[in-house]
Design an enzyme around this catalytic site. Structure first.
Site, PDB file in Angstrom:
ATOM      1  N   HIS A 267      20.587  17.463  70.635  1.00 38.35           N
ATOM      2  CA  HIS A 267      20.584  18.442  71.724  1.00 38.35           C
ATOM      3  C   HIS A 267      21.549  19.582  71.424  1.00 38.35           C
ATOM      4  O   HIS A 267      21.400  20.694  71.944  1.00 38.35           O
ATOM      5  CB  HIS A 267      20.976  17.746  73.033  1.00 38.35           C
ATOM      6  CG  HIS A 267      20.463  18.435  74.264  1.00 38.35           C
ATOM      7  ND1 HIS A 267      20.193  19.786  74.315  1.00 38.35           N
ATOM      8  CD2 HIS A 267      20.168  17.956  75.504  1.00 38.35           C
ATOM      9  CE1 HIS A 267      19.769  20.102  75.535  1.00 38.35           C
ATOM     10  NE2 HIS A 267      19.735  19.016  76.269  1.00 38.35           N
TER      11      HIS A 267
ATOM     12  N   ASP B 108      -1.264  18.361  67.503  1.00 33.04           N
ATOM     13  CA  ASP B 108      -2.407  17.768  66.804  1.00 33.04           C
ATOM     14  C   ASP B 108      -2.162  17.841  65.299  1.00 33.04           C
ATOM     15  O   ASP B 108      -2.143  18.918  64.712  1.00 33.04           O
ATOM     16  CB  ASP B 108      -3.679  18.536  67.185  1.00 33.04           C
ATOM     17  CG  ASP B 108      -4.922  18.017  66.480  1.00 33.04           C
ATOM     18  OD1 ASP B 108      -4.820  17.060  65.684  1.00 33.04           O
ATOM     19  OD2 ASP B 108      -6.003  18.586  66.713  1.00 33.04           O
TER      20      ASP B 108
END
Length: 430
Positions: free
Chosen positions: A153, A373
């Site tokens: 983060h 994808d």
């Protein structure tokens, strides 16, 4: 029960060396203030052979590794090492693990257990080391695949994380027409320069840690379209005529948290705060902070409910209005003022009297996680993992896009009332 067998572990390095003049990536002040944890996303895919008859699954490992190496040339800080105020972009490489999961992927995704998702991401956390990124690719016996991504983060928020994974997947499927932009690494550190010190000003973990004996639980609540419509109807008022699904879901959890405290404590002198991350990139001219600016680009909206024992203060319409007002305060003018001040005073200075109980909310919705994808279709399910911070809620899209999942980390007593109220909403619409 799914058992996991380690197949391999290696380092994936950029396919082209990072130029010398890019070896130092400066963190922004917002990066420095990010929680010292890793952020996890896991992308679950059913067996490609079920809908692509001529698909060759033996090509998956090599395609993933080659495309990762290629995309790291653009996302070169992810292959470096985190230092106190910068990333050394030395091409040391990304931790890359492959496993075999002896189970069907549907055994995991149909009734997921938030506390058992950690096994699908590389175990380098949860607190940040010097490694920015790790990948774990899990091959299920049924032919399904789960790609676990863990990012520090300190160098990226969810927008940057999804941007990277979408760029990787587009490279993997060889989509030369994809509209994924190359990341911009200088915008945020330019507008929010880092604090130069021996130690970074890391934000403390969210939540009240006074009671070390609290049993902290992580649970997943799914709010489908019908539940959200019911909450929107309850949360509507003259001040908020069309509340968003995030507003009402946040208000619902925040209200349950307050009512749980009211049931067991004297809340006459307690003030309840709700912190909500807001993406600052979308609030200013894209030429100033483009959507593809890599790093931490969020600011904290803070809603404040004084003396939560007053019943009218904790009704859903009131809380929804408070949240909307707080979130809408993070507008273009607000962000520009923070840019002029170099990010200083970005965090809320609480001046009230009495005790403070805070909840932290972060929406990971609408960032395109379900568009990832790799060449064998879009994800069947996208999840995160259990987070080690109390009073933290993360919202994630459902696959259909009409609902949201809330991953809630709270003390057992607070969680119990959320579960009770959640069941009441289900009964209301049934």
């Amino acid at each position: 029960m799914a058992t996991i067998e380690l197949l391999s572990k290696e380092k994936i390095k950029p396919s082209s060396s990072t130029p010398q003049h890019l070896h130092i990536h400066n963190l922004s002040l917002l990066d420095q203030r990010a929680p010292p944890t890793y952020v996890d996303l896991i992308f679950f895919y059913e067996s490609p052979k079920s809908f692509i008859p001529d698909f060759d699954p033996s090509q998956i490992p090599q395609n993933l590794k080659k495309s990762l190496s290629d995309v790291l040339t653009s996302f070169y800080p992810l292959a470096g090492r985190i230092k106190s105020n910068h990333v050394l972009c030395n091409d040391d490489g990304v931790d890359y693990v492959q496993t075999r999961v002896h189970a069907s992927i549907l055994e995991v995704t149909e009734s997921p257990n938030p506390n058992k998702m950690q096994k699908y991401v590389s175990n380098i956390g949860p607190f940040v080391s010097d490694t920015p990124l790790s990948i774990q690719v899990n091959f299920f016996d049924c032919g399904g695949v789960a790609v676990g991504v863990r990012i520090a983060h300190k160098i990226a928020d969810i927008a940057s994380m999804v941007m990277f994974v979408n760029a990787w997947s587009a490279t993997c499927r060889k989509d030369v027409k994809n509209d994924v932009h190359d990341p911009s690494f200088d915008d945020l550190s330019c507008h929010f320069p880092p604090m130069i010190s021996s130690t970074s000003p890391i934000s403390p973990p969210p939540g009240d840690d006074d009671d070390k004996n609290d049993v902290v639980l992580v649970k997943r609540f799914v709010f489908d379209k019908e539940m959200l419509l019911a909450l929107k109807k309850i949360g509507t008022s003259s001040k908020v005529t069309n509340p968003s699904k995030i507003e009402v879901a946040t208000a619902f959890i925040w209200r349950s948290f307050m009512m749980a405290h009211k049931a067991r404590n004297d809340t006459n002198n307690t003030n309840f705060l709700a912190f909500h991350a807001v993406n600052a990139r979308s609030k200013v001219d894209p030429s100033l902070i483009p959507a593809h600016s890599f790093g931490n680009g969020c600011m904290q909206a803070i809603a404040w409910c004084k003396n939560g024992n007053e019943d009218e203060q904790v009704q859903l319409p009131v809380l929804t209005a408070k949240l909307r007002n707080a979130i809408r305060m993070i507008d273009g003018e607000y962000v520009m003022n923070k840019i002029k001040n170099g990010g200083e005073d970005e965090y809320f200075e609480y001046e009230g009297e009495g005790f403070v109980e805070a909840c932290v909310f972060s929406s990971w919705c609408k960032f395109g996680a379900y568009e990832v994808d790799f060449g064998w279709g879009k994800p069947h399910w996208v999840s995160t993992t259990a987070v080690p911070f109390k009073n933290l809620t993360v919202f994630i899209d459902t696959k259909c896009g009409d609902g949201i999942e809330a991953w809630v980390t709270m003390a057992e007593a607070d969680m119990a009332l959320i579960e009770t109220n959640y069941k009441q909403i289900i009964q209301l619409i049934s």
